[in-house]
Design an enzyme around this catalytic site. Structure first.
Site, PDB file in Angstrom:
ATOM      1  N   ASN A 234     -25.014  34.709 -33.341  1.00 51.16           N
ATOM      2  CA  ASN A 234     -24.304  36.428 -33.139  1.00 51.16           C
ATOM      3  C   ASN A 234     -24.489  37.380 -34.512  1.00 51.16           C
ATOM      4  O   ASN A 234     -23.959  36.775 -35.052  1.00 51.16           O
ATOM      5  CB  ASN A 234     -24.384  36.031 -31.768  1.00 51.16           C
ATOM      6  CG  ASN A 234     -22.701  36.328 -31.964  1.00 51.16           C
ATOM      7  OD1 ASN A 234     -21.847  36.720 -33.420  1.00 51.16           O
ATOM      8  ND2 ASN A 234     -22.156  34.824 -31.394  1.00 51.16           N
ATOM      9  N   ASP A 303     -22.949  31.124 -26.174  1.00 50.51           N
ATOM     10  CA  ASP A 303     -22.770  30.260 -24.359  1.00 50.51           C
ATOM     11  C   ASP A 303     -23.110  29.441 -24.693  1.00 50.51           C
ATOM     12  O   ASP A 303     -22.918  28.151 -23.150  1.00 50.51           O
ATOM     13  CB  ASP A 303     -23.706  31.469 -23.592  1.00 50.51           C
ATOM     14  CG  ASP A 303     -23.331  32.608 -23.581  1.00 50.51           C
ATOM     15  OD1 ASP A 303     -21.684  33.006 -23.499  1.00 50.51           O
ATOM     16  OD2 ASP A 303     -23.249  33.772 -23.553  1.00 50.51           O
ATOM     17  N   LYS A 313     -32.310  17.183 -41.954  1.00 47.36           N
ATOM     18  CA  LYS A 313     -32.504  18.428 -41.915  1.00 47.36           C
ATOM     19  C   LYS A 313     -34.240  18.104 -41.106  1.00 47.36           C
ATOM     20  O   LYS A 313     -35.122  17.179 -41.668  1.00 47.36           O
ATOM     21  CB  LYS A 313     -32.957  18.774 -43.517  1.00 47.36           C
ATOM     22  CG  LYS A 313     -34.208  20.160 -42.963  1.00 47.36           C
ATOM     23  CD  LYS A 313     -34.760  20.401 -44.525  1.00 47.36           C
ATOM     24  CE  LYS A 313     -35.463  22.062 -44.083  1.00 47.36           C
ATOM     25  NZ  LYS A 313     -35.802  22.886 -45.617  1.00 47.36           N
ATOM     26  N   PRO A 329     -18.289  25.613 -23.375  1.00 46.00           N
ATOM     27  CA  PRO A 329     -17.366  25.956 -22.241  1.00 46.00           C
ATOM     28  C   PRO A 329     -17.133  27.572 -22.587  1.00 46.00           C
ATOM     29  O   PRO A 329     -16.962  27.881 -23.346  1.00 46.00           O
ATOM     30  CB  PRO A 329     -15.790  24.722 -23.240  1.00 46.00           C
ATOM     31  CG  PRO A 329     -15.922  24.069 -24.808  1.00 46.00           C
ATOM     32  CD  PRO A 329     -18.197  25.110 -24.437  1.00 46.00           C
ATOM     33  N   ASP A 330     -16.592  27.893 -21.709  1.00 40.08           N
ATOM     34  CA  ASP A 330     -15.730  29.303 -21.257  1.00 40.08           C
ATOM     35  C   ASP A 330     -14.516  29.420 -21.856  1.00 40.08           C
ATOM     36  O   ASP A 330     -13.815  29.073 -21.186  1.00 40.08           O
ATOM     37  CB  ASP A 330     -16.236  29.912 -19.923  1.00 40.08           C
ATOM     38  CG  ASP A 330     -15.744  31.027 -20.089  1.00 40.08           C
ATOM     39  OD1 ASP A 330     -15.073  31.558 -20.335  1.00 40.08           O
ATOM     40  OD2 ASP A 330     -16.598  31.710 -18.722  1.00 40.08           O
ATOM     41  N   LEU A 332     -12.746  31.974 -22.924  1.00 44.94           N
ATOM     42  CA  LEU A 332     -11.823  32.918 -22.027  1.00 44.94           C
ATOM     43  C   LEU A 332     -11.411  32.535 -20.500  1.00 44.94           C
ATOM     44  O   LEU A 332     -10.095  32.595 -20.301  1.00 44.94           O
ATOM     45  CB  LEU A 332     -12.534  34.357 -22.282  1.00 44.94           C
ATOM     46  CG  LEU A 332     -11.473  35.591 -21.012  1.00 44.94           C
ATOM     47  CD1 LEU A 332     -10.550  36.284 -21.881  1.00 44.94           C
ATOM     48  CD2 LEU A 332     -13.028  36.907 -21.264  1.00 44.94           C
ATOM     49  N   PHE A 347     -12.664  40.636 -23.560  1.00 51.10           N
ATOM     50  CA  PHE A 347     -13.312  41.998 -24.543  1.00 51.10           C
ATOM     51  C   PHE A 347     -15.448  42.094 -23.386  1.00 51.10           C
ATOM     52  O   PHE A 347     -15.154  40.682 -23.718  1.00 51.10           O
ATOM     53  CB  PHE A 347     -13.965  41.569 -26.448  1.00 51.10           C
ATOM     54  CG  PHE A 347     -13.194  42.680 -26.709  1.00 51.10           C
ATOM     55  CD1 PHE A 347     -13.349  43.506 -27.226  1.00 51.10           C
ATOM     56  CD2 PHE A 347     -11.754  42.052 -27.326  1.00 51.10           C
ATOM     57  CE1 PHE A 347     -12.616  44.358 -28.284  1.00 51.10           C
ATOM     58  CE2 PHE A 347     -10.421  42.815 -27.416  1.00 51.10           C
ATOM     59  CZ  PHE A 347     -11.766  43.851 -28.150  1.00 51.10           C
ATOM     60  N   LYS A 361     -15.793  41.080 -15.577  1.00 51.74           N
ATOM     61  CA  LYS A 361     -15.584  40.059 -15.624  1.00 51.74           C
ATOM     62  C   LYS A 361     -14.261  39.191 -15.650  1.00 51.74           C
ATOM     63  O   LYS A 361     -13.302  38.461 -16.041  1.00 51.74           O
ATOM     64  CB  LYS A 361     -16.010  40.016 -17.483  1.00 51.74           C
ATOM     65  CG  LYS A 361     -15.750  38.804 -18.342  1.00 51.74           C
ATOM     66  CD  LYS A 361     -15.878  39.730 -20.112  1.00 51.74           C
ATOM     67  CE  LYS A 361     -15.923  38.165 -20.335  1.00 51.74           C
ATOM     68  NZ  LYS A 361     -16.513  38.950 -22.049  1.00 51.74           N
ATOM     69  N   LYS A 365     -12.467  35.884 -15.383  1.00 47.37           N
ATOM     70  CA  LYS A 365     -11.942  35.420 -16.001  1.00 47.37           C
ATOM     71  C   LYS A 365     -10.386  35.536 -15.720  1.00 47.37           C
ATOM     72  O   LYS A 365      -9.430  34.715 -16.353  1.00 47.37           O
ATOM     73  CB  LYS A 365     -12.793  36.610 -17.510  1.00 47.37           C
ATOM     74  CG  LYS A 365     -13.710  35.712 -18.168  1.00 47.37           C
ATOM     75  CD  LYS A 365     -14.182  34.605 -17.218  1.00 47.37           C
ATOM     76  CE  LYS A 365     -16.016  34.938 -17.529  1.00 47.37           C
ATOM     77  NZ  LYS A 365     -16.270  34.712 -18.499  1.00 47.37           N
TER      78      LYS A 365
END
Length: 429
Positions: A234, A303, A313, A329-330, A332, A347, A361, A365
């Site tokens: 990202n 995610d 390759k 896995p999450d 937070l 965040f 959130k 969490k």
């Protein structure tokens, strides 16, 4: 706010020098007394006469062109400045500033000034991303120089990317905030001073706020490999997380930084754990969670990850390629579920309904604080040196932090987190 202020405007030799004319004009119209110093290269892009007419003051290009026998020009300008603004700033002037070179009027005056310095870089996208340029910028940040992040878009060289000089109106807004806000010290030691960073830290009333505490910060983006040469990631730069780690260090904490893919230098004096994937980051966080007082999860964790990672390759064969992804896995959520004495700060990087999504959130969490920011905005989004955040706890909005340098935002976040700590301090082995 600019009426009666003296601004020395340094213009260096890039195509964006043409924007300096608008910048000079608007600063003057706002009431500032603008004194322009141009490098020889800058005069190739825009005439001195243009800036002289717009500023209504002489333009300086030559250190030895002394016009008033009563003063030494570069010392006089250095002493008179309320703010030293360089726009555009090339890679060359950044290098001179970083290493204390003084071979022309601009670099000599910069070395002599004790005024706050604000820099708006502009250059080719690859030049801006070059490790040498990034190193020089980080060195200057540590000395108290404030940067106005370049914008993204088409560049004069034909590339598209980060490197465009920020628009004059936004640069002026940064200048206004400086004169309104006092987040930048009103007087700084000279650019070449090796003691500048220490002086700023010593004068910080929060320098011992986290003494004896353990703080863990996650920063940057994670990288999920498809095969040995391709991956999913990202736009996270890691700047916010690294600013928090540095601020926690300056407040006296023992800091562990779990760093993914970052686009800025990691400060000295913190314990660094480099990770690649979300699974790597989870393992690192789990290993250090028990003995941590404050956890700030500023990393942008993927995610999803490819369900199958090719060992070699993947060759281009068909017209299309389908990737099957599985959920990561999450991190937070895991921290919230296993929280004991820790203060947990999350965040929420949102593009709309920022406050609503952030508070949701926080509850899901089990965070103590959630820091919400709008990453759709170019002035505070991914990669920017500035941020604007809303800080929430379980009762609602705790603090709204207006646009300012990420280092300043980091201090505000940690100040709020410190209020939630129990009085007893963990003993650091």
């Amino acid at each position: 706010m600019l009426h009666g202020k003296t601004i020395v405007l340094g213009i260096t030799g890039g195509i964006a020098a043409y924007k300096a004319a608008t910048l000079c004009s608007k600063l003057t119209q706002a009431g500032a007394s603008v004194h322009v110093i141009m490098t020889d290269s800058a005069t190739k892009f825009i005439p001195e006469l243009t800036l002289q007419t717009l500023s209504r003051n002489p333009v300086y290009t030559d250190t030895f062109d002394e016009r008033d026998p009563a003063v030494v020009s570069h010392i006089n300008l250095a002493d008179r400045a309320d703010l030293f603004l360089i726009a555009p700033a090339t890679a060359n002037i950044l290098a001179k500033m970083a290493y204390g070179l003084a071979d022309d009027m601009l670099s000599t005056t910069l070395l002599a000034t004790t005024a706050p310095v604000m820099v708006a870089p502009a250059m080719n996208v690859h030049m801006y991303a070059h490790p040498a340029v990034q190193h020089n910028m980080e060195l200057l940040r540590q000395r108290g120089v404030h940067f106005i992040e370049p914008a993204e878009g088409p560049l004069a060289c034909g590339y598209t990317g980060k490197g465009r000089l920020e628009e004059p109106e936004l640069i002026i807004e940064h200048v206004r905030q400086f004169f309104e806000g006092a987040t930048i010290p009103s007087s700084l030691p000279p650019i070449g001073s090796t003691g500048l960073n220490e002086a700023v830290i010593t004068n910080n009333s929060n320098s011992g706020l986290l003494a004896g505490r353990r703080v863990m910060v996650t920063a940057g983006g994670t990288l999920e490999r498809i095969d040995p040469v391709r991956y999913l990631t990202n736009d996270a730069s890691g700047k916010m997380g690294i600013a928090i780690a540095q601020a926690a260090r300056d407040m006296g904490a023992d800091v562990t930084l779990v760093a993914g893919q970052v686009q800025t230098m990691i400060p000295d004096g913190v314990n660094v754990i480099r990770v690649e994937s979300a699974l790597d980051m989870l393992k690192a966080v789990q290993a250090h969670y028990e003995k941590t007082d404050i956890v700030v999860k500023a990393a942008a964790v993927a995610d999803y990850r490819p369900k199958f990672r090719a060992e070699q390759k993947i060759k281009k064969t068909a017209d299309s390629l389908v990737l099957e992804l599985e959920r990561n896995p999450d991190i937070l959520a895991w921290l919230g579920e296993h929280k004991q004495h820790q203060v947990l700060v999350g965040f929420a990087a949102e593009t709309h309904n920022v406050a609503e999504f952030a508070q949701g959130k926080l509850k899901r969490k089990n965070c103590d604080l959630i820091v919400a920011n709008d990453v759709s905005r170019s002035d505070i989004g991914f990669g920017s040196d500035n941020n604007e955040v809303l800080i929430f706890d379980g009762q609602g909005l705790v603090e709204s932090v207006s646009v300012r340098a990420k280092q300043d935002v980091a201090k505000r976040i940690l100040e709020q987190a410190a209020k939630l700590l129990p009085e007893e301090v963990l003993v650091i082995d």
